[in-house]
Scaffold this motif. Structure first.
Motif, PDB file in Angstrom:
ATOM      1  N   ALA A  21      32.329  33.910  46.421  1.00 19.32           N
ATOM      2  CA  ALA A  21      32.708  32.502  46.610  1.00 19.32           C
ATOM      3  C   ALA A  21      33.846  32.385  47.622  1.00 19.32           C
ATOM      4  CB  ALA A  21      33.113  31.882  45.273  1.00 19.32           C
ATOM      5  N   TRP A  22      34.827  33.288  47.539  1.00 16.71           N
ATOM      6  CA  TRP A  22      35.934  33.269  48.499  1.00 16.71           C
ATOM      7  C   TRP A  22      35.424  33.507  49.917  1.00 16.71           C
ATOM      8  CZ3 TRP A  22      37.280  38.017  50.945  1.00 16.71           C
ATOM      9  CH2 TRP A  22      38.254  37.871  51.926  1.00 16.71           C
ATOM     10  N   GLN A  23      34.513  34.477  50.085  1.00 16.27           N
ATOM     11  CA  GLN A  23      33.995  34.808  51.416  1.00 16.27           C
ATOM     12  C   GLN A  23      33.280  33.616  52.055  1.00 16.27           C
ATOM     13  OE1 GLN A  23      31.746  38.299  50.265  1.00 16.27           O
ATOM     14  NE2 GLN A  23      33.289  39.677  51.145  1.00 16.27           N
ATOM     15  N   SER A  28      41.842  31.278  52.908  1.00 12.95           N
ATOM     16  CA  SER A  28      42.553  32.551  52.824  1.00 12.95           C
ATOM     17  C   SER A  28      42.471  33.031  51.375  1.00 12.95           C
ATOM     18  CB  SER A  28      44.009  32.387  53.246  1.00 12.95           C
ATOM     19  OG  SER A  28      44.704  31.606  52.279  1.00 12.95           O
ATOM     20  N   GLN A  29      42.716  34.309  51.164  1.00 12.14           N
ATOM     21  CA  GLN A  29      42.704  34.825  49.788  1.00 12.14           C
ATOM     22  C   GLN A  29      43.748  34.108  48.941  1.00 12.14           C
ATOM     23  OE1 GLN A  29      42.714  39.127  49.274  1.00 12.14           O
ATOM     24  NE2 GLN A  29      41.696  39.367  51.248  1.00 12.14           N
ATOM     25  N   LYS A  30      44.910  33.905  49.525  1.00 16.23           N
ATOM     26  CA  LYS A  30      46.008  33.265  48.799  1.00 16.23           C
ATOM     27  C   LYS A  30      45.619  31.856  48.367  1.00 16.23           C
ATOM     28  CE  LYS A  30      50.900  32.120  49.208  1.00 16.23           C
ATOM     29  NZ  LYS A  30      52.087  32.160  50.058  1.00 16.23           N
ATOM     30  N   THR A  31      45.063  31.073  49.296  1.00 13.40           N
ATOM     31  CA  THR A  31      44.682  29.696  48.975  1.00 13.40           C
ATOM     32  C   THR A  31      43.567  29.668  47.943  1.00 13.40           C
ATOM     33  OG1 THR A  31      45.311  29.004  51.201  1.00 13.40           O
ATOM     34  CG2 THR A  31      43.877  27.517  49.967  1.00 13.40           C
ATOM     35  N   TYR A  32      42.576  30.546  48.089  1.00 14.28           N
ATOM     36  CA  TYR A  32      41.476  30.600  47.124  1.00 14.28           C
ATOM     37  C   TYR A  32      42.017  30.927  45.732  1.00 14.28           C
ATOM     38  CZ  TYR A  32      37.201  31.826  44.693  1.00 14.28           C
ATOM     39  OH  TYR A  32      36.182  31.867  43.760  1.00 14.28           O
ATOM     40  N   ALA A  39      45.532  35.507  39.992  1.00 10.07           N
ATOM     41  CA  ALA A  39      46.632  36.264  40.588  1.00 10.07           C
ATOM     42  C   ALA A  39      46.119  36.958  41.850  1.00 10.07           C
ATOM     43  CB  ALA A  39      47.160  37.300  39.603  1.00 10.07           C
ATOM     44  N   LEU A  40      46.841  36.778  42.947  1.00  8.38           N
ATOM     45  CA  LEU A  40      46.433  37.353  44.228  1.00  8.38           C
ATOM     46  C   LEU A  40      46.320  38.877  44.150  1.00  8.38           C
ATOM     47  CD1 LEU A  40      45.783  36.926  47.229  1.00  8.38           C
ATOM     48  CD2 LEU A  40      48.245  36.984  47.682  1.00  8.38           C
ATOM     49  N   ALA A  41      47.253  39.524  43.475  1.00  8.05           N
ATOM     50  CA  ALA A  41      47.216  40.989  43.356  1.00  8.05           C
ATOM     51  C   ALA A  41      45.982  41.451  42.585  1.00  8.05           C
ATOM     52  CB  ALA A  41      48.484  41.493  42.673  1.00  8.05           C
ATOM     53  N   THR A  42      45.614  40.726  41.545  1.00  3.65           N
ATOM     54  CA  THR A  42      44.428  41.087  40.759  1.00  3.65           C
ATOM     55  C   THR A  42      43.165  40.899  41.586  1.00  3.65           C
ATOM     56  OG1 THR A  42      45.580  40.389  38.759  1.00  3.65           O
ATOM     57  CG2 THR A  42      43.200  40.659  38.588  1.00  3.65           C
ATOM     58  N   PHE A  43      43.137  39.804  42.334  1.00  2.34           N
ATOM     59  CA  PHE A  43      42.003  39.555  43.217  1.00  2.34           C
ATOM     60  C   PHE A  43      41.858  40.699  44.231  1.00  2.34           C
ATOM     61  CE2 PHE A  43      40.033  37.829  47.040  1.00  2.34           C
ATOM     62  CZ  PHE A  43      38.921  37.171  46.529  1.00  2.34           C
ATOM     63  N   GLY A  44      42.965  41.089  44.841  1.00  2.29           N
ATOM     64  CA  GLY A  44      42.956  42.172  45.821  1.00  2.29           C
ATOM     65  C   GLY A  44      42.509  43.488  45.203  1.00  2.29           C
ATOM     66  N   TYR A  45      42.971  43.749  43.977  1.00  4.01           N
ATOM     67  CA  TYR A  45      42.579  44.971  43.277  1.00  4.01           C
ATOM     68  C   TYR A  45      41.065  45.029  43.100  1.00  4.01           C
ATOM     69  CZ  TYR A  45      41.601  47.996  39.282  1.00  4.01           C
ATOM     70  OH  TYR A  45      41.058  48.945  38.458  1.00  4.01           O
ATOM     71  N   TRP A  46      40.480  43.946  42.595  1.00  7.76           N
ATOM     72  CA  TRP A  46      39.051  43.930  42.348  1.00  7.76           C
ATOM     73  C   TRP A  46      38.248  43.921  43.643  1.00  7.76           C
ATOM     74  CZ3 TRP A  46      36.386  45.340  38.340  1.00  7.76           C
ATOM     75  CH2 TRP A  46      37.033  45.414  37.104  1.00  7.76           C
TER      76      TRP A  46
END
Length: 112
Positions: A21-23, A28-32, A39-46
């Motif tokens: 969905a983000w793609q 941006s990842q932050k805005t999404y 949490a941005l860090a959790t999103f980045g981790y996954w």
């Protein structure tokens, strides 16, 4: 153990849906993440974890070997072929044993 696998699969599917969905959102990842309460860090981790899982998936291409090679050198197979398995390269001569090749490829696939 099946419950653990099922939970992991559920998490992977949940995060894959968010990443997809983000793609397609052009955000941006932050805005999404802010708009979905993630949490941005959790999103980045996954995002990294799922990319690594997808990169590791191995495709197997069966190798068909004729029972006998032709006697005519014009139509015969090349003297050797190269097979790449992960980061390894096998050079195989025309008189190779198919069973040994199969064992070698399986072993190399497990080294990743």
């Amino acid at each position: 153990m099946n419950g653990t696998i099922s939970k992991l699969q559920q998490k992977q599917e949940y995060w894959q849906k968010h990443i997809t969905a983000w793609q397609s959102s052009n955000l941006s990842q932050k805005t999404y993440c802010q708009s979905h309460g993630i949490a941005l860090a959790t999103f980045g981790y996954w995002k990294r974890k799922l990319k690594n899982l997808n990169d590791r998936q191995v495709a197997f291409y069966p190798l068909t070997v004729p029972a006998t090679l032709p006697d005519n050198p014009v139509t015969a197979s090349p003297a050797s072929i190269a097979v790449h398995v992960n980061r390894f390269k096998l050079e195989i001569q025309s008189d190779f044993c198919a069973e040994q090749l199969k064992k070698a490829v399986k072993t190399l696939e497990q080294l990743t």
